[in-house]
Design a protein around this motif. Sequence first.
Motif, PDB file in Angstrom:
ATOM      1  N   HIS A   9       1.689  34.166-115.810  1.00 59.46           N
ATOM      2  CA  HIS A   9       2.581  33.465-114.880  1.00 59.46           C
ATOM      3  C   HIS A   9       2.779  34.303-113.620  1.00 59.46           C
ATOM      4  O   HIS A   9       2.916  35.519-113.694  1.00 59.46           O
ATOM      5  CB  HIS A   9       3.955  33.221-115.520  1.00 59.46           C
ATOM      6  N   LYS A  10       2.825  33.621-112.497  1.00 59.44           N
ATOM      7  CA  LYS A  10       3.117  34.274-111.227  1.00 59.44           C
ATOM      8  C   LYS A  10       4.588  34.668-111.243  1.00 59.44           C
ATOM      9  O   LYS A  10       5.466  33.821-111.370  1.00 59.44           O
ATOM     10  CB  LYS A  10       2.822  33.320-110.074  1.00 59.44           C
ATOM     11  N   ASN A  30       8.719  49.745-118.372  1.00 59.52           N
ATOM     12  CA  ASN A  30       9.543  49.033-119.347  1.00 59.52           C
ATOM     13  C   ASN A  30       8.694  48.286-120.368  1.00 59.52           C
ATOM     14  O   ASN A  30       9.185  47.386-121.046  1.00 59.52           O
ATOM     15  CB  ASN A  30      10.493  48.061-118.622  1.00 59.52           C
ATOM     16  N   GLY A  31       7.420  48.648-120.464  1.00 60.78           N
ATOM     17  CA  GLY A  31       6.550  48.093-121.487  1.00 60.78           C
ATOM     18  C   GLY A  31       5.995  46.715-121.213  1.00 60.78           C
ATOM     19  O   GLY A  31       5.547  46.026-122.128  1.00 60.78           O
ATOM     20  N   ILE A  32       5.992  46.284-119.963  1.00 63.71           N
ATOM     21  CA  ILE A  32       5.508  44.954-119.607  1.00 63.71           C
ATOM     22  C   ILE A  32       4.129  45.076-118.963  1.00 63.71           C
ATOM     23  O   ILE A  32       3.927  45.881-118.049  1.00 63.71           O
ATOM     24  CB  ILE A  32       6.495  44.248-118.660  1.00 63.71           C
ATOM     25  N   THR A  56       4.749  35.829-122.571  1.00 63.71           N
ATOM     26  CA  THR A  56       5.676  36.449-123.530  1.00 63.71           C
ATOM     27  C   THR A  56       6.606  37.457-122.851  1.00 63.71           C
ATOM     28  O   THR A  56       7.682  37.746-123.371  1.00 63.71           O
ATOM     29  CB  THR A  56       4.905  37.165-124.652  1.00 63.71           C
ATOM     30  N   ASP A  57       6.205  37.971-121.680  1.00 71.61           N
ATOM     31  CA  ASP A  57       7.008  38.963-120.958  1.00 71.61           C
ATOM     32  C   ASP A  57       7.736  38.394-119.749  1.00 71.61           C
ATOM     33  O   ASP A  57       8.463  39.118-119.067  1.00 71.61           O
ATOM     34  CB  ASP A  57       6.115  40.121-120.477  1.00 71.61           C
ATOM     35  N   GLN A  62      11.446  39.018-115.296  1.00 73.21           N
ATOM     36  CA  GLN A  62      12.326  38.407-114.294  1.00 73.21           C
ATOM     37  C   GLN A  62      13.715  39.035-114.341  1.00 73.21           C
ATOM     38  O   GLN A  62      14.322  39.301-113.316  1.00 73.21           O
ATOM     39  CB  GLN A  62      12.419  36.895-114.512  1.00 73.21           C
ATOM     40  N   ARG A  63      14.205  39.318-115.560  1.00 69.93           N
ATOM     41  CA  ARG A  63      15.514  39.950-115.707  1.00 69.93           C
ATOM     42  C   ARG A  63      15.515  41.342-115.058  1.00 69.93           C
ATOM     43  O   ARG A  63      16.450  41.699-114.346  1.00 69.93           O
ATOM     44  CB  ARG A  63      15.886  40.079-117.191  1.00 69.93           C
ATOM     45  N   ILE A  64      14.446  42.099-115.249  1.00 70.92           N
ATOM     46  CA  ILE A  64      14.357  43.439-114.662  1.00 70.92           C
ATOM     47  C   ILE A  64      14.310  43.355-113.142  1.00 70.92           C
ATOM     48  O   ILE A  64      15.021  44.090-112.449  1.00 70.92           O
ATOM     49  CB  ILE A  64      13.131  44.193-115.222  1.00 70.92           C
TER      50      ILE A  64
END
Length: 109
Positions: A9-10, A30-32, A56-57, A62-64
């Motif tokens: 996803h963009k 952060n592991g993404i 899945t990430d 987006q939260r980060i």
Amino acid sequence: MTDQVDNWHKLARFDTNMQGELHANLLRNNGITVSLQPLSAIPGMNSGIVLWVEDTDLAEAQRILDTIPTDGAALLDEMSDADFDALSANQSNTTQGNSIIDDNNGGNL
């Protein structure tokens, strides 16, 4: 072009490559898993970059990114005088702590 390619996803588009790379590194820390898509095929052309993440990430990424302040003026307003004093004290300590003794030996001990 769509904002979704298979399971990618963009996430965001940045005007400069450096901004995009900094945000990508933050997400990676952060592991993404992040994929970068430069907006120019010419090396050295600073035309912007798009960040892509796996579905899945997406929510976590987006939260980060939402926690990063983007308005420099608002960030300065949030900083207190103590924050500025701490920054200036750290900068002056680093320059004083790196004194070089010039004994005119030309590098000979």
